[in-house]
Each structure stands twice: as C-alpha cells, then as structure tokens.
Design a protein around this motif. Structure first.
Motif, PDB file in Angstrom:
ATOM      1  N   LEU A 178      -8.919   4.311   6.171  1.00  0.00           N
ATOM      2  CA  LEU A 178      -8.872   3.157   5.371  1.00  0.00           C
ATOM      3  C   LEU A 178      -7.800   2.112   5.749  1.00  0.00           C
ATOM      4  CD1 LEU A 178      -9.522   4.496   1.917  1.00  0.00           C
ATOM      5  CD2 LEU A 178     -11.287   3.520   3.437  1.00  0.00           C
ATOM      6  N   GLY A 179      -7.169   2.394   6.692  1.00  0.00           N
ATOM      7  CA  GLY A 179      -6.127   1.482   7.161  1.00  0.00           C
ATOM      8  C   GLY A 179      -6.816   0.392   7.861  1.00  0.00           C
ATOM      9  N   GLU A 180      -5.874  -0.810   8.332  1.00  0.00           N
ATOM     10  CA  GLU A 180      -6.350  -1.675   9.282  1.00  0.00           C
ATOM     11  C   GLU A 180      -6.352  -1.227  10.563  1.00  0.00           C
ATOM     12  OE1 GLU A 180      -5.355  -6.310   9.872  1.00  0.00           O
ATOM     13  OE2 GLU A 180      -3.740  -5.130   9.618  1.00  0.00           O
ATOM     14  N   GLU A 181      -7.501  -1.220  11.188  1.00  0.00           N
ATOM     15  CA  GLU A 181      -7.835  -0.641  12.421  1.00  0.00           C
ATOM     16  C   GLU A 181      -7.224  -1.432  13.646  1.00  0.00           C
ATOM     17  OE1 GLU A 181      -8.999   2.222  15.315  1.00  0.00           O
ATOM     18  OE2 GLU A 181      -9.081   2.550  13.097  1.00  0.00           O
ATOM     19  N   ALA A 182      -7.206  -2.675  13.693  1.00  0.00           N
ATOM     20  CA  ALA A 182      -6.537  -3.724  14.542  1.00  0.00           C
ATOM     21  C   ALA A 182      -5.428  -4.467  13.653  1.00  0.00           C
ATOM     22  CB  ALA A 182      -7.499  -4.686  14.967  1.00  0.00           C
ATOM     23  N   VAL A 228       6.237 -10.669   1.913  1.00  0.00           N
ATOM     24  CA  VAL A 228       5.134 -10.035   2.275  1.00  0.00           C
ATOM     25  C   VAL A 228       5.265  -9.592   3.477  1.00  0.00           C
ATOM     26  CG1 VAL A 228       2.692 -10.286   2.732  1.00  0.00           C
ATOM     27  CG2 VAL A 228       3.837 -11.545   0.940  1.00  0.00           C
ATOM     28  N   LEU A 229       5.234  -8.082   4.012  1.00  0.00           N
ATOM     29  CA  LEU A 229       5.472  -7.669   5.290  1.00  0.00           C
ATOM     30  C   LEU A 229       4.301  -6.992   5.701  1.00  0.00           C
ATOM     31  CD1 LEU A 229       8.250  -7.611   3.641  1.00  0.00           C
ATOM     32  CD2 LEU A 229       8.983  -5.715   4.887  1.00  0.00           C
ATOM     33  N   LEU A 230       3.922  -6.863   7.155  1.00  0.00           N
ATOM     34  CA  LEU A 230       2.874  -6.275   7.701  1.00  0.00           C
ATOM     35  C   LEU A 230       2.694  -4.846   7.420  1.00  0.00           C
ATOM     36  CD1 LEU A 230       0.587  -6.655   9.647  1.00  0.00           C
ATOM     37  CD2 LEU A 230       1.927  -6.148  11.532  1.00  0.00           C
ATOM     38  N   GLY A 231       1.680  -4.333   6.788  1.00  0.00           N
ATOM     39  CA  GLY A 231       1.529  -3.054   6.546  1.00  0.00           C
ATOM     40  C   GLY A 231       0.061  -2.702   6.914  1.00  0.00           C
ATOM     41  N   SER A 232      -0.335  -1.807   7.503  1.00  0.00           N
ATOM     42  CA  SER A 232      -1.398  -1.246   8.015  1.00  0.00           C
ATOM     43  C   SER A 232      -2.137  -0.004   7.517  1.00  0.00           C
ATOM     44  CB  SER A 232      -1.457  -0.978   9.632  1.00  0.00           C
ATOM     45  OG  SER A 232      -0.866   0.200   9.804  1.00  0.00           O
ATOM     46  N   ASP A 233      -1.207   0.947   6.793  1.00  0.00           N
ATOM     47  CA  ASP A 233      -1.649   2.456   6.543  1.00  0.00           C
ATOM     48  C   ASP A 233      -2.204   3.164   7.770  1.00  0.00           C
ATOM     49  OD1 ASP A 233      -1.799   4.364   4.450  1.00  0.00           O
ATOM     50  OD2 ASP A 233      -3.694   3.558   3.542  1.00  0.00           O
ATOM     51  N   HIS A 234      -1.914   2.856   9.006  1.00  0.00           N
ATOM     52  CA  HIS A 234      -2.341   3.710  10.239  1.00  0.00           C
ATOM     53  C   HIS A 234      -1.871   5.124   9.937  1.00  0.00           C
ATOM     54  CE1 HIS A 234      -1.011   4.883  14.106  1.00  0.00           C
ATOM     55  NE2 HIS A 234      -2.018   4.510  14.559  1.00  0.00           N
ATOM     56  N   PRO A 235      -2.242   5.975  10.658  1.00  0.00           N
ATOM     57  CA  PRO A 235      -3.651   6.070  11.155  1.00  0.00           C
ATOM     58  C   PRO A 235      -4.856   6.447  10.307  1.00  0.00           C
ATOM     59  CG  PRO A 235      -2.506   7.791  11.783  1.00  0.00           C
ATOM     60  CD  PRO A 235      -1.833   7.221  10.771  1.00  0.00           C
ATOM     61  N   PHE A 236      -4.731   6.069   9.086  1.00  0.00           N
ATOM     62  CA  PHE A 236      -5.869   6.549   8.009  1.00  0.00           C
ATOM     63  C   PHE A 236      -6.992   5.651   8.306  1.00  0.00           C
ATOM     64  CE2 PHE A 236      -2.399   8.581   5.386  1.00  0.00           C
ATOM     65  CZ  PHE A 236      -2.689   9.905   6.008  1.00  0.00           C
TER      66      PHE A 236
END
Length: 339
Positions: A298-302, A288-296
C-alpha cells in the motif's frame, strides 16, 4: 535535490521460537522466510498476517531498491505489529531491545543510507523513557510509537511524560496508527487500513489539541504523524467550526485547532496531487516530509513521484523531498540540504 524517505518499515528476522520465548505467547509476531526467496510472510502465531517483500528484512535488497528509486536516505521504523504493547512490562522491554538491536544491525549494512528509529515499551513510562535515552546514545535518531495505548490517547498524563522526555533527549517522535478497528464493517476490502488508519491519526491529533496537551508539551518536541496526518488536514475546517460554536469542544483548549498546525509535522503519503496540495496549504511546506510506507504494497511504489510530478513550487518540492527531513531528524552529517 536530496531525497529522504522518513516513513519506511523494517521487520527483522525473528523466528517463531524466538518470538515465543520473548513474548511468552504462541500468538506473537515472527517472520517466515525461505533462503533466497524474494517474498516472506509476516506471522502472528499460526496466522498469516501479510505477505511481504525481501526488502523488509534484507538490507541489501532495501539498498538496491533505494538505488533504483533514487532515494538517498531512508529512516526506518519497526512494523507496528512488533510494538508489543500487550506484553507485561518486563517482557515488553526485552522484546523491544531485541527489535532495536536487529534494527541497528539492519541499518549498519549502509549507515550512510539507513537511519534507525527505536521502539519502546510504551505501557511502562519509566522503562520507555530509559530506553529512549539508551537508544539515542546508541545512534538512533528518534522513536517510533503507536498513536494510542488501549483506551489512552497521547494526551494521557503518562504518555505526555514520555513525550516530554523525548523532547529533553532531542529524540524525534514518529507516530503511526495501529490496532485498527475490527468487526464486520471494517474487515472487508481492507477498510480498517483505508478508513481506520486515517480516523485513528485524526483522533489522536485532535485529542492532543482539544485536551490542551500542546500547552503542556515542550515547544521543542519534534512530533511527526504518518499517512499525511490521516483525515485531520482535510476536516480541519469542521474542527474549527465546532470549536467556535460549542463550548464542549473548546472546554480545555486555548485556541482553535488550526492554531496548532505549527506544533507537529506530517508525511506526504496521500497518493493524490490534489490531496498533497491541500496538505501543504494546511500544514505549510516546511511541515510535510516525504513518506512512502516502503516496502509494503500500500506504499508509494515510485518513492517521491507524487511530489516530483505535483504542482508544488521547486522550493516546496525540495523541502518535502528532503530538506525538511534533514532538519527534523538532524541528518546534516549524511546529506546536504538543497541550496
């Protein structure tokens, strides 16, 4: 702990005139921006596809985000709208070269912080393989692809040939859902994204498993699915039950689906501590690798907060936040693993 975000997107500044010239279509993707504006608009011809933040195309704004959020390195992939899978092969290759060149330029602003993945004309296997080889020589760390090509899933023979080539080139592969279900039932409330993305990824993972594709792919292939593997980890028991009970399900696979979780990785973009705990229990903390979907939006803001505030052990947190990504993408030259 080192923090490496492996699921983040870039949309290089491409004008409508450039898009039209490269794609031969008035409906091609482009980016509408204004000098100094903090927001822009992803466009498909004249259609306003999605409002976006400046970080999507401006590397200075992106690095400022990373500094504010405590992210050491971000692995960047193109926005799926840019894949170009509907283009003729030659036009698709030209289009991908432009997107790749501008992604490299974006990352060159801070090469110690921004890591590029290329995109390829997946509809032309020979060209796609050649482009991966070229991209790896140029400094890309891998390739970003959609989870299917029309009605062909990743267990299709030509797509397996491409994935095998990626393994031979030591190119990591990030698989992202795209071309989501449309129609009245999914067009409301962003249901295509909320339900369709999870279903698309689930379908692709099961297609690779149940077709026996993993028996034909090199064990060295580094394969990573976005959005926590979709609904696959949470419905794995259902798939195993079906494999044991129905010969139609197990006709082409040597072992139940749960036997194959060691053949791929997923990101952490599940947005819920209970879901993250289950994801780690199913996949193993090392996958499991950190993924944010930044900068959309619906992504993880923090970025990384879910992992940091979860009930995972400190060792698991260190692995998910950065250690796994360092090994998966070969980033030891940029960041160190936590000891």
């Amino acid at each position: 702990m080192s923090v490496v975000d492996i699921h983040a997107h870039v949309f290089p500044e491409i004008s409508r005139a450039e898009s039209r010239a490269l794609t031969g279509s008035d409906e091609g993707p482009w980016l509408r921006t204004s000098d100094g504006a903090d927001t822009g608009m992803m466009m498909a011809g004249t259609h306003e596809y999605r409002p976006v933040r400046r970080s999507l195309w401006d590397p200075a704004a992106r690095v400022a985000d990373l500094d504010r959020l405590g992210v050491d390195v971000q692995v960047l992939s193109s926005t799926p709208l840019l894949f170009g899978y509907d283009l003729e092969a030659e036009a698709a290759a030209d289009w991908c070269r432009v997107v790749n060149a501008r992604t490299l330029t974006h990352c060159s602003y801070a090469p110690e912080r921004l890591v590029p993945l290329c995109q390829v004309p997946l509809q032309d296997t020979e060209s796609a393989c050649a482009m991966v080889s070229e991209a790896m020589r140029q400094g890309f760390r891998g390739v970003h692809i959609g989870n299917h090509l029309g009605d062909r899933d990743l267990d299709d023979g030509a797509l397996l040939e491409f994935l095998t080539h990626c393994a031979q080139e030591s190119a990591a592969v990030l698989v992202h859902p795209w071309d989501l279900p449309t129609g009245p039932r999914s067009s409301r409330y962003m249901l295509g994204w909320l339900a369709g993305m999870a279903a698309e990824t689930h379908l692709t993972i099961l297609s690779l498993i149940l077709s026996g594709a993993f028996e034909r792919l090199p064990a060295s292939l580094r394969l990573l699915f976005a959005h926590g593997g979709g609904s696959f980890p949470y419905l794995l028991g259902r798939a195993d039950n079906a494999w044991h009970r129905r010969d139609l399900v197990r006709a082409d696979s040597a072992a139940p689906p749960s036997s194959y979780t060691g053949r791929f990785s997923v990101d952490s973009a599940v947005f819920d501590p209970g879901a993250l705990r289950l994801l780690v229990d199913v996949m193993g903390a090392e996958r499991v690798l950190l993924g944010s979907d930044h900068p959309f939006p619906l992504g993880e803001e923090a970025i990384g907060r879910l992992v940091r505030e979860s009930a995972l052990t400190e060792t698991e947190k260190a692995a998910v936040l950065g250690g796994n990504a360092i090994r998966f993408f070969g980033l030891h030259d940029l960041v160190k693993e936590a000891s």
